[in-house]
Design an enzyme around this catalytic site. Structure first.
Site, mmCIF file in Angstrom:
data_model
loop_
_atom_site.group_PDB
_atom_site.id
_atom_site.type_symbol
_atom_site.label_atom_id
_atom_site.label_comp_id
_atom_site.label_asym_id
_atom_site.label_seq_id
_atom_site.Cartn_x
_atom_site.Cartn_y
_atom_site.Cartn_z
ATOM 1 N N GLY A 157 0.784 -1.236 0.000
ATOM 2 C CA GLY A 157 0.000 0.000 0.000
ATOM 3 C C GLY A 157 0.811 1.280 0.000
ATOM 4 O O GLY A 157 0.336 2.312 0.478
ATOM 5 N N ASN A 183 1.462 3.046 -2.585
ATOM 6 C CA ASN A 183 0.735 3.992 -3.461
ATOM 7 C C ASN A 183 -0.493 4.553 -2.747
ATOM 8 O O ASN A 183 -0.829 5.725 -2.922
ATOM 9 C CB ASN A 183 0.340 3.317 -4.779
ATOM 10 C CG ASN A 183 1.489 3.313 -5.765
ATOM 11 O OD1 ASN A 183 1.864 4.348 -6.297
ATOM 12 N ND2 ASN A 183 2.081 2.139 -5.967
ATOM 13 N N MET A 218 -4.065 -6.674 -7.098
ATOM 14 C CA MET A 218 -3.531 -7.772 -7.907
ATOM 15 C C MET A 218 -4.609 -8.721 -8.436
ATOM 16 O O MET A 218 -4.327 -9.876 -8.714
ATOM 17 C CB MET A 218 -2.477 -8.543 -7.094
ATOM 18 C CG MET A 218 -1.288 -7.697 -6.683
ATOM 19 S SD MET A 218 -0.479 -6.890 -8.114
ATOM 20 C CE MET A 218 0.803 -5.940 -7.295
ATOM 21 N N ILE A 270 -7.788 -9.263 -11.351
ATOM 22 C CA ILE A 270 -8.355 -8.744 -12.605
ATOM 23 C C ILE A 270 -9.857 -8.549 -12.400
ATOM 24 O O ILE A 270 -10.522 -9.376 -11.760
ATOM 25 C CB ILE A 270 -8.093 -9.747 -13.758
ATOM 26 C CG1 ILE A 270 -6.598 -9.965 -13.973
ATOM 27 C CG2 ILE A 270 -8.810 -9.308 -15.043
ATOM 28 C CD1 ILE A 270 -5.892 -9.036 -14.920
ATOM 29 N N HIS A 321 0.480 1.342 -13.181
ATOM 30 C CA HIS A 321 1.258 0.184 -13.640
ATOM 31 C C HIS A 321 2.741 0.568 -13.668
ATOM 32 O O HIS A 321 3.087 1.645 -14.178
ATOM 33 C CB HIS A 321 0.784 -0.261 -15.031
ATOM 34 C CG HIS A 321 1.514 -1.472 -15.506
ATOM 35 N ND1 HIS A 321 1.218 -2.744 -15.033
ATOM 36 C CD2 HIS A 321 2.558 -1.615 -16.365
ATOM 37 C CE1 HIS A 321 2.050 -3.610 -15.596
ATOM 38 N NE2 HIS A 321 2.860 -2.957 -16.400
ATOM 39 N N ASP A 381 -4.473 -3.637 -18.656
ATOM 40 C CA ASP A 381 -3.501 -2.563 -18.928
ATOM 41 C C ASP A 381 -3.715 -1.908 -20.296
ATOM 42 O O ASP A 381 -2.800 -1.294 -20.846
ATOM 43 C CB ASP A 381 -2.046 -3.064 -18.812
ATOM 44 C CG ASP A 381 -1.700 -3.530 -17.408
ATOM 45 O OD1 ASP A 381 -2.224 -2.942 -16.444
ATOM 46 O OD2 ASP A 381 -0.913 -4.485 -17.280
ATOM 47 N N ALA A 438 8.344 7.974 -9.864
ATOM 48 C CA ALA A 438 7.248 8.027 -10.844
ATOM 49 C C ALA A 438 5.881 7.726 -10.206
ATOM 50 O O ALA A 438 5.024 8.608 -10.125
ATOM 51 C CB ALA A 438 7.529 7.068 -12.000
ATOM 52 N N GLU A 439 5.680 6.523 -9.707
ATOM 53 C CA GLU A 439 4.332 6.126 -9.256
ATOM 54 C C GLU A 439 3.746 7.056 -8.196
ATOM 55 O O GLU A 439 2.612 7.514 -8.313
ATOM 56 C CB GLU A 439 4.357 4.702 -8.683
ATOM 57 C CG GLU A 439 4.691 3.646 -9.706
ATOM 58 C CD GLU A 439 4.574 2.236 -9.134
ATOM 59 O OE1 GLU A 439 3.552 1.912 -8.531
ATOM 60 O OE2 GLU A 439 5.535 1.457 -9.298
HETATM 61 C C1 GAR Z 1 3.247 -1.037 -7.449
HETATM 62 O O1 GAR Z 1 4.520 -1.006 -8.030
HETATM 63 C C2 GAR Z 1 2.177 -1.034 -8.531
HETATM 64 O O2 GAR Z 1 2.493 -0.232 -9.628
HETATM 65 C C3 GAR Z 1 2.163 -2.484 -8.929
HETATM 66 O O3 GAR Z 1 2.304 -3.192 -7.711
HETATM 67 C C4 GAR Z 1 3.006 -2.385 -6.754
HETATM 68 C C5 GAR Z 1 2.165 -2.256 -5.516
HETATM 69 O O4 GAR Z 1 2.846 -1.595 -4.471
HETATM 70 N N1 GAR Z 1 0.947 -2.814 -9.613
HETATM 71 C C6 GAR Z 1 0.896 -3.675 -10.615
HETATM 72 O O5 GAR Z 1 1.850 -4.324 -11.001
HETATM 73 C C7 GAR Z 1 -0.476 -3.831 -11.243
HETATM 74 N N2 GAR Z 1 -0.377 -4.457 -12.528
HETATM 75 P P1 GAR Z 1 2.084 -0.907 -3.264
HETATM 76 O O6 GAR Z 1 1.119 -1.927 -2.668
HETATM 77 O O7 GAR Z 1 3.198 -0.579 -2.306
HETATM 78 O O8 GAR Z 1 1.391 0.305 -3.776
#
Ligand code: GAR
Length: 204
Positions: free
Chosen positions: A16, A18, A95, A97, A114, A155, A184-185
């Site tokens: 989590g 993000n 994670m 779909i 992504h 995606d 980035a994210e």
């Molecule tokens: C992040 O890097 C996100 O972009 C990726 O999983 C990670 C989750 O981290 N998502 C994908 O790959 C979706 N296809 P987080 O739980 O620390 O945010």
């Protein structure tokens, strides 16, 4: 749409970070057109739930395994979305779909982050560290992150924002993942959420 802000639900499955970026940017005012009202986790063990709790945001668990089917999984999620009057969904490290039957109910109201520059290293099977493993195996010198709308193609929805990140010599999937998150994210996801929320508010 009701109220002065767009009601947002964030879907998570793991750490989590993000979600944390979204909560922090809501606090600092970067996200001002929307408000995170609910966190839905596909796993009861997700640390993201603790982050939600700490921020005073309700967190609920909808486990696909316990639901027994995709249809039941999505039915329970939809019930929560209705209960909290959710208008925008943010997939932040979610994670699972979602089927076309689900995504078609929220056109241009589901966004996903992504960890690559789509259309590279994306689609079925590309998630989390696997994305960075694939980028390193290919030998790209630049990667990054993409925020896009979610439709029935994994995606494949319209791109909202992208940011490039350089690959360094000696990177491991873990070091690259961290650099893509930090540079980035965690930056473009909150910006994109504000952009989409502001747009939804305007068309209220
Ligand atoms: C992040 O890097 C996100 O972009 C990726 O999983 C990670 C989750 O981290 N998502 C994908 O790959 C979706 N296809 P987080 O739980 O620390 O945010």
């Amino acid at each position: 749409m009701s109220g002065e802000k767009v009601n947002i639900a964030v879907f998570v499955s793991g750490g989590g970070t993000n979600l944390q970026a979204l909560l922090d940017k809501q606090k600092s005012g970067v996200i001002r057109s929307g408000e995170i009202k609910l966190v839905i986790s596909s796993s009861k063990d997700a640390y993201a739930l603790k982050r939600a709790e700490k921020a005073g945001v309700p967190g609920v668990v909808v486990s696909k395994k316990e639901c027994g089917s995709q249809a039941e999984f999505e039915k329970r999620i939809l019930a929560y979305l209705k209960e909290y009057n959710i208008e925008l969904i943010v997939l932040a490290g979610f994670m699972c779909i979602l089927s076309e039957s689900f995504t078609s109910k929220y056109p241009k109201r589901i966004v996903n982050v992504h960890p690559s520059l789509i259309p590279s290293f994306c689609g079925k099977g590309y998630y989390g560290l696997k994305v960075h493993e694939a980028a390193l195996a290919y030998g790209v010198k630049v990667t990054g992150a993409t925020v896009h709308f979610v439709n029935e193609v994994p995606d494949g929805g319209e791109i909202i924002m992208q940011k490039a990140v350089e690959v360094s010599d000696g990177d491991t999937p873990e070091t690259l993942q961290k650099r893509v998150m930090v540079n980035a994210e965690w930056i473009i996801l909150p910006q994109a959420v504000e952009k989409v929320s502001a747009e939804l508010l305007k068309n209220k």
